[in-house]
Design an enzyme around this catalytic site. Sequence first.
Site, PDB file in Angstrom:
ATOM      1  N   SER A 167       0.838  -1.219   0.000  1.00  0.00           N
ATOM      2  CA  SER A 167       0.000   0.000   0.000  1.00  0.00           C
ATOM      3  C   SER A 167       0.864   1.257   0.000  1.00  0.00           C
ATOM      4  CB  SER A 167      -0.978   0.006   1.174  1.00  0.00           C
ATOM      5  OG  SER A 167      -0.326  -0.223   2.390  1.00  0.00           O
ATOM      6  N   HIS A 185      -1.855  -8.935   1.864  1.00  0.00           N
ATOM      7  CA  HIS A 185      -1.567  -7.675   2.565  1.00  0.00           C
ATOM      8  C   HIS A 185      -2.728  -7.396   3.530  1.00  0.00           C
ATOM      9  CE1 HIS A 185       0.192  -3.857   3.373  1.00  0.00           C
ATOM     10  NE2 HIS A 185      -0.194  -3.166   2.315  1.00  0.00           N
ATOM     11  N   HIS A 231       5.927 -12.658   7.549  1.00  0.00           N
ATOM     12  CA  HIS A 231       6.132 -11.269   7.126  1.00  0.00           C
ATOM     13  C   HIS A 231       7.357 -11.179   6.233  1.00  0.00           C
ATOM     14  CE1 HIS A 231       6.410  -6.896   7.239  1.00  0.00           C
ATOM     15  NE2 HIS A 231       5.125  -6.946   7.555  1.00  0.00           N
ATOM     16  N   ARG A 269       2.752  -4.743  16.780  1.00  0.00           N
ATOM     17  CA  ARG A 269       1.349  -4.340  16.643  1.00  0.00           C
ATOM     18  C   ARG A 269       0.427  -5.460  17.131  1.00  0.00           C
ATOM     19  NH1 ARG A 269       1.446  -3.023  10.347  1.00  0.00           N
ATOM     20  NH2 ARG A 269       2.356  -5.117  10.457  1.00  0.00           N
ATOM     21  N   ASP A 275      -2.358  -8.578  11.529  1.00  0.00           N
ATOM     22  CA  ASP A 275      -3.681  -9.037  11.108  1.00  0.00           C
ATOM     23  C   ASP A 275      -4.182 -10.237  11.892  1.00  0.00           C
ATOM     24  OD1 ASP A 275      -3.887  -7.074   9.072  1.00  0.00           O
ATOM     25  OD2 ASP A 275      -2.524  -8.260   7.830  1.00  0.00           O
TER      26      ASP A 275
HETATM   27  N1  CMX Z   1       1.486 -19.731   5.764  1.00  0.00           N
HETATM   28  C1  CMX Z   1       1.938 -20.585   4.840  1.00  0.00           C
HETATM   29  N2  CMX Z   1       3.024 -20.396   4.083  1.00  0.00           N
HETATM   30  C2  CMX Z   1       3.692 -19.252   4.284  1.00  0.00           C
HETATM   31  C3  CMX Z   1       3.300 -18.308   5.237  1.00  0.00           C
HETATM   32  C4  CMX Z   1       2.137 -18.571   5.981  1.00  0.00           C
HETATM   33  N3  CMX Z   1       1.654 -17.708   6.875  1.00  0.00           N
HETATM   34  N4  CMX Z   1       4.169 -17.261   5.199  1.00  0.00           N
HETATM   35  C5  CMX Z   1       5.078 -17.555   4.246  1.00  0.00           C
HETATM   36  N5  CMX Z   1       4.772 -18.748   3.683  1.00  0.00           N
HETATM   37  C6  CMX Z   1       5.451 -19.405   2.575  1.00  0.00           C
HETATM   38  C7  CMX Z   1       5.394 -18.511   1.350  1.00  0.00           C
HETATM   39  O1  CMX Z   1       4.125 -18.635   0.702  1.00  0.00           O
HETATM   40  C8  CMX Z   1       6.562 -19.029   0.557  1.00  0.00           C
HETATM   41  O2  CMX Z   1       6.156 -20.250  -0.023  1.00  0.00           O
HETATM   42  P1  CMX Z   1       6.663 -20.677  -1.508  1.00  0.00           P
HETATM   43  O3  CMX Z   1       8.166 -20.689  -1.436  1.00  0.00           O
HETATM   44  O4  CMX Z   1       6.057 -22.017  -1.710  1.00  0.00           O
HETATM   45  O5  CMX Z   1       6.155 -19.626  -2.426  1.00  0.00           O
HETATM   46  C9  CMX Z   1       7.584 -19.338   1.636  1.00  0.00           C
HETATM   47  O6  CMX Z   1       6.834 -19.530   2.862  1.00  0.00           O
HETATM   48  C10 CMX Z   1       8.603 -18.259   1.849  1.00  0.00           C
HETATM   49  O7  CMX Z   1       7.919 -17.048   2.095  1.00  0.00           O
HETATM   50  P2  CMX Z   1       8.565 -15.922   3.043  1.00  0.00           P
HETATM   51  O8  CMX Z   1       9.820 -15.469   2.401  1.00  0.00           O
HETATM   52  O9  CMX Z   1       8.627 -16.412   4.451  1.00  0.00           O
HETATM   53  O10 CMX Z   1       7.437 -14.802   3.014  1.00  0.00           O
HETATM   54  P3  CMX Z   1       7.188 -13.679   1.891  1.00  0.00           P
HETATM   55  O11 CMX Z   1       8.052 -12.523   2.203  1.00  0.00           O
HETATM   56  O12 CMX Z   1       7.273 -14.236   0.525  1.00  0.00           O
HETATM   57  O13 CMX Z   1       5.665 -13.330   2.150  1.00  0.00           O
HETATM   58  C11 CMX Z   1       3.760 -12.824   3.451  1.00  0.00           C
HETATM   59  C12 CMX Z   1       5.249 -12.588   3.270  1.00  0.00           C
HETATM   60  C13 CMX Z   1       3.232 -11.901   4.547  1.00  0.00           C
HETATM   61  C14 CMX Z   1       3.043 -12.486   2.146  1.00  0.00           C
HETATM   62  C15 CMX Z   1       3.542 -14.290   3.838  1.00  0.00           C
HETATM   63  O14 CMX Z   1       4.158 -14.545   5.075  1.00  0.00           O
HETATM   64  C16 CMX Z   1       2.088 -14.685   3.901  1.00  0.00           C
HETATM   65  O15 CMX Z   1       1.515 -15.042   2.863  1.00  0.00           O
HETATM   66  N6  CMX Z   1       1.438 -14.646   5.109  1.00  0.00           N
HETATM   67  C17 CMX Z   1       0.029 -14.884   5.234  1.00  0.00           C
HETATM   68  C18 CMX Z   1      -0.763 -13.689   4.767  1.00  0.00           C
HETATM   69  C19 CMX Z   1      -0.631 -12.531   5.726  1.00  0.00           C
HETATM   70  O16 CMX Z   1      -0.760 -12.675   6.934  1.00  0.00           O
HETATM   71  N7  CMX Z   1      -0.415 -11.331   5.188  1.00  0.00           N
HETATM   72  C20 CMX Z   1      -0.396 -10.090   5.995  1.00  0.00           C
HETATM   73  C21 CMX Z   1       0.994  -9.488   6.138  1.00  0.00           C
HETATM   74  C22 CMX Z   1       0.948  -8.214   6.917  1.00  0.00           C
HETATM   75  C23 CMX Z   1       0.291  -7.127   6.111  1.00  0.00           C
HETATM   76  O17 CMX Z   1       0.851  -6.714   5.091  1.00  0.00           O
HETATM   77  O18 CMX Z   1      -0.803  -6.696   6.467  1.00  0.00           O
END
Ligand code: CMX
Length: 478
Positions: A285, A315, A361, A370, A416
């Site tokens: 964002s 996000h 994250h 938070r 979240d």
């Molecule tokens: N559950 C399952 N798998 C997860 C995970 C979770 N909560 N968090 C990361 N992973 C996975 C990723 O999907 C990725 O998998 P692939 O290699 O198969 O694609 C792997 O672990 C490595 O990811 P990462 O480097 O740890 O995390 P990223 O920086 O790529 O992504 C985020 C960060 C937040 C998108 C991810 O942790 C996620 O999808 N979390 C769940 C959604 C969420 O809570 N989002 C809110 C974030 C805060 C916000 O912006 O508001």
Amino acid sequence: MSLLEKRRFSHFASKCFARFDRKLSILGFLFSISSFPLLVCVCVQDLKSIMKEKIAQHQKKVKEFRSVYGSKTIGETTVDQVYGGMRGIKALVTETSNLDPEEGITFRGYSIPQCRKLLPKAEGGEEPLPEGIFWLMLTGDVPTSEQVKSVSKAWAAHADLPSHVVTMLNNFPSHLHPMSQFSAAITACNTESVFAKAYADGVHKTTYWEYMFEDSMRLIAKLPTIAATIYRNLYRDGSSIGAIDSNKDWSANFTSMLGYNDPKFTELMRLYLTIHSDHEGGNVSAHTVHLVGSALSDPYLSFAAGMNGLAGPLHGLANQEVLVFITKLINELGSECSDEQLKDFVWKTLKSGQVVPGYGHAVLRKTDPRYIAQREFALKHLPDFPMFKLVSQIYKVVPPILLETGKVKNPWPNVDAHSGVLLQYYGMKEMSYYTVLFGVSRALGVLASLIWDRALGLPIERPKSMTTEGLMKLVGAI
Ligand code: CMX
């Protein structure tokens, strides 16, 4: 002029300004005779003049810094980073906040516990007023209660929506997601943009930030009205949001427009709107607002674009997704389940190729402060709420499982994972709406940044992209 006189004058000026706001033709005339900067100054005298000084000092500092260190290398970029969402590439300047992987977010150097302690509160309240964090992010200073009150007044004075936006909101179909309604309404508010008008009139670029400031103040003022109208239309049969009270703070007016009169819910909202406000510049964002703003799109257009990014499930929509996850869990296992049952449920989610929402994250490597702030609020005000107990149980069970997958870099909860349960406790059950609250808050940080972007004269953003073939050639692979 005594302080009291100044305040009276400022109150009078804001009232006049609110009237002008409704009569755009008069405003247009006033702009055309170039009296706009004067009018803005009287509206929020202190903040505007403080900003003017800070900006001049900071422009000098940046100029000197760049003249000596401008060609210094600050990092290398790998092929993996280019394919990997640009993680870790230092490529943006954001002054309002900084995210440390271990310590979490700091706003101009102040952590969340410090902000909760130091920022002004409502009378009898315990949580900081979001007006204060906006002031802090803009100026770098912790504001006084009087300064915060002047912001509350300015926002209350500009909370009215243009009639075409009200008509538009009232005509949206009920199956249009609240975030889509929110973003569309914000875009349509750009009829009010003084920046767009000033740009068309050919004002000098050194004054852009002043118009950005004025637009941002008005946009922030209008967001609770937009958000409350959406809420009432979707979940309260379109009943009236009522009138804005110029003696109330931003959050109190918001909760009353939403139709909630529990003072504890208003306190929660003050905390919520403070801690969701900013998370440095690289998140979807914030980066989107910065990027779109770099084309000199006005704050309404830039912020609406950022909201479309916040609406994504990875996000801001994750706060909705967390509640969907918890509801599914309760439907399957009941509100009290064993750790073993919960583990099986989480593994089933992961094995079906879905993420555990609210966990992980891109930057953080520990529990989000938070999350902790919201947990502290829950421990104080709703320790026995069954859904809070479930959220605590998930906090215990999920991190070891995510670690066990061997690929998740941060197994800890983010903001979240906790926000929804607090809203549920106070009766706001409509989970599709939760990201709108996040959006109202996020405006504070990203618009403060946008004002600074223009103050620093940052150019249009345009990084270089590559084809895979081009990258291969670059690293000698072909
Ligand atoms: N559950 C399952 N798998 C997860 C995970 C979770 N909560 N968090 C990361 N992973 C996975 C990723 O999907 C990725 O998998 P692939 O290699 O198969 O694609 C792997 O672990 C490595 O990811 P990462 O480097 O740890 O995390 P990223 O920086 O790529 O992504 C985020 C960060 C937040 C998108 C991810 O942790 C996620 O999808 N979390 C769940 C959604 C969420 O809570 N989002 C809110 C974030 C805060 C916000 O912006 O508001």
